[in-house]
Design an enzyme around this catalytic site. Structure first.
Site, PDB file in Angstrom:
ATOM      1  N   CYS A  65     -54.059 -70.628  46.229  1.00 53.76           N
ATOM      2  CA  CYS A  65     -54.701 -69.510  46.662  1.00 53.76           C
ATOM      3  C   CYS A  65     -56.028 -69.899  47.287  1.00 53.76           C
ATOM      4  O   CYS A  65     -56.384 -71.244  47.162  1.00 53.76           O
ATOM      5  CB  CYS A  65     -54.983 -68.158  45.891  1.00 53.76           C
ATOM      6  SG  CYS A  65     -55.890 -68.360  44.563  1.00 53.76           S
ATOM      7  N   ALA A  66     -57.000 -68.935  47.567  1.00 49.70           N
ATOM      8  CA  ALA A  66     -58.333 -69.354  48.233  1.00 49.70           C
ATOM      9  C   ALA A  66     -59.258 -69.854  47.075  1.00 49.70           C
ATOM     10  O   ALA A  66     -59.880 -70.693  47.328  1.00 49.70           O
ATOM     11  CB  ALA A  66     -58.912 -67.998  49.048  1.00 49.70           C
TER      12      ALA A  66
END
Length: 589
Positions: free
Chosen positions: A487-488
């Site tokens: 994910c980020a």
């Protein structure tokens, strides 16, 4: 409102291209690679500053030792970022812009970029000593110039085969040392030439020229209008599914970290740390509880809402949101692309930063002086980063109150619609049940307690044989299926990775999982069989697919609510991943 959303969605591909720009990615990933240094040094600086806050004093030798650690870590972060940014950019170039069979040496460009940075940022005195003021955050822009110039010079030299060709008889390891001599020389000389021109015409080192040229931009960014615009754009991009910080923050990384250092210097000089535009101000104020300033939203859902959906979402998301991991809230409520949430999602961050700047400018609250982990709960982080000021506690209360006032009316409107939907669904189910009751078989006699206990005891074995997904990747206990969830910021990816590990342990499936942040995964990628992309990084699907295809790795992307549901159910998460692998096996067969 729907018209606004449609207009934004129409240009979503443009926003995605911006977020995938390799130079912006290199800036973001370069900072991410240097973040352990930044956080490490800030801890020692905070320790050195604590006694001053409480009116005490540390022994002089201990204070000097703590400050020395800070100066030799954060004090050279510009030099470090020059190397990490060059390395990340070279990696992107190798994956997307280099001819087959040719690659840029990431180690070589790191060395060259650091040397170029020193030429751009550092001044040598007549006695041979160095002026190191620009080696820290003041030299960040010089770091970017050096990194970008170096990597592009290397790329040009490699493509054009500008190198020293050694005879066949020379061992490969020795020949490799001569391969990059021209590329290294041209890139370093290019930085030296830029600095020479700056000193000749502007009479200052290049690092100070860049700061001077961009000063109006930085001043504008730190104005009320500039800060409101920045924290309007970040949630605006997120609202349509583009990771807003990845698009906006790389353009302001220099002032975000530079102003943090300036605030600390002002504090030590006995002056007011007056800069509002800092890294943690964005994390703990503009993005209090995550993008959209959603810290209060789960509590509103739990306390003031009536729909089962919102109450469940509030209970499931309030702990992650406290630590700025708000994807469970964004996708499960949902808030993304939800017309009811459009206005508060954009308005709350803007209100927060404007209130924060006013507290700093008019009420004497300190600007943030330390760099703390982004996942620190916002109220705690604000109190720490301002130097334990009592007024910061009043500021926190004001933010929470304002955010409640902004979100509450819109949450109530959304709650009313959900309650109506739930009531209609219940009425429909009741009517359907009335029609079909006659066909329902009579209940079986209640099971004796002894038999029930036997069944309970036997249940784990049955679960293993009937419910467990089939591990199609490997049945060898020494060779498990290795899953990387990206994910980020490694927040929600940790939730899904934990769900997969829990499911694998419960159902005896030969699988391991690990969480990661997109951009810091390149070195570990070959160690995995499967990569799962969280919704906030699905825009990078085509970029990472080139790497996963090269290594023969299965790449899986997920949708918003689907992803959140998987993080909450280990069995569903396991079924999902293994089902995707089984699809490939059936196709091959």
């Amino acid at each position: 409102m729907n018209g606004i959303i449609k207009a934004i969605e129409k240009h979503q591909s443009t926003f995605e291209k911006i977020s995938r720009n390799i130079y912006l990615q290199a800036i973001k990933d370069g900072f991410l690679a240097a973040m352990p240094v930044i956080l490490f040094s800030s801890i020692f600086l905070l320790c050195a500053s604590l006694p001053e806050v409480f009116g005490a004093s540390l022994p002089g030798g201990l204070t000097d030792w703590l400050n020395k650690i800070y100066n030799y870590t954060m004090g050279v972060v510009g030099m470090l970022v020059a190397g990490t940014t060059a390395r990340c950019l070279a990696g992107s170039m190798n994956r997307s812009k280099m001819p087959a069979g040719k690659a840029i040496s990431e180690v070589s460009v790191m060395i060259a970029s650091i040397c170029g940075f020193l030429l751009l940022a550092v001044t040598q005195q007549k006695d041979g000593s160095f002026v190191t003021a620009n080696m820290g955050t003041n030299g960040i822009l010089s770091a970017f110039v050096s990194a970008f110039l170096t990597v592009n010079v290397y790329r040009f030299c490699i493509i054009k085969d500008i190198t020293i060709h050694m005879p066949k008889e020379v061992p490969g390891t020795i020949a490799a040392n001569f391969r990059d001599i021209f590329a290294y020389s041209f890139s370093v000389l290019g930085c030296a030439l830029i600095d020479f021109l700056a000193r000749s015409f502007v009479k200052v080192p290049f690092a100070e020229v860049i700061a001077k040229l961009f000063q109006p931009l930085f001043n504008g960014a730190e104005s009320y209008l500039g800060m409101a615009f920045i924290w309007f754009l970040i949630p605006l991009f997120w609202f349509v599914g583009v990771h807003g910080p990845s698009v906006v923050k790389p353009a302001i990384e220099a002032p975000l970290f530079g102003n943090t250092t300036l605030n600390l210097a002002l504090q030590k000089a006995g002056e007011h740390p007056s800069h509002a535009l800092t890294e943690n101000f964005g994390n703990f104020v503009g993005e209090l509880g995550g993008t959209g300033a959603t810290f209060v939203v789960p509590f509103i859902f739990m306390i003031a809402m009536h729909s089962k959906q919102l109450k469940a979402v509030g209970k499931a998301s309030f702990i992650p949101v406290m630590f700025a991991v708000n994807e469970p809230l964004l996708f499960a409520a949902p808030m993304i692309l939800n017309p009811y949430m459009f206005v508060p999602f954009l308005l709350a961050p803007v209100a927060n930063v404007l209130i924060g700047k006013a507290f700093i400018q008019f009420l004497g609250m300190n600007g943030f002086m330390y760099v703390l982990p982004w996942a620190t709960p916002g109220p705690i982080g604000t109190f720490l980063a301002t130097g334990f000021q009592p007024i910061s506690l009043l500021f926190i209360v004001a933010l929470l109150a304002v955010d409640v006032l902004i979100y509450l009316p819109f949450c109530r409107a959304y709650d009313k619609e959900l309650c109506d939907q739930e009531a209609a669904k219940l009425a429909e189910e009741t009517a359907t049940a009335g029609v079909t009751d006659e066909s329902v078989p009579a209940a079986e006699p209640e099971m004796p307690v002894s038999e029930a206990q036997e069944n309970v005891a036997a249940k784990p074995e049955a679960k293993e044989t009937t419910d467990a997904p089939v591990n199609s990747a490997s049945d060898d206990p020494d060779d498990p299926t290795k899953v990387l969830v990206l994910c980020a910021g490694a927040g929600t990816s940790e939730l899904l990775a934990n769900a997969l590990k829990e499911g694998a342990e419960e159902y005896n499936v030969n699988l391991t999982a690990r969480a990661g942040a997109y951009g810091s995964h390149y070195d570990i990628l070959p160690n995995f069989n499967v990569v799962v992309l969280a919704p906030q990084v699905k825009t990078y699907y085509e970029d990472i697919k080139k790497d996963t295809d090269k290594y023969g790795i299965k790449l899986i992307k997920t949708q918003g609510k689907q992803y959140i549901d998987l993080t909450r159910s280990p069995k569903e998460a396991l079924d999902f991943v293994m089902g995707k692998l089984n699809e490939d096996d059936e196709t091959d067969a």
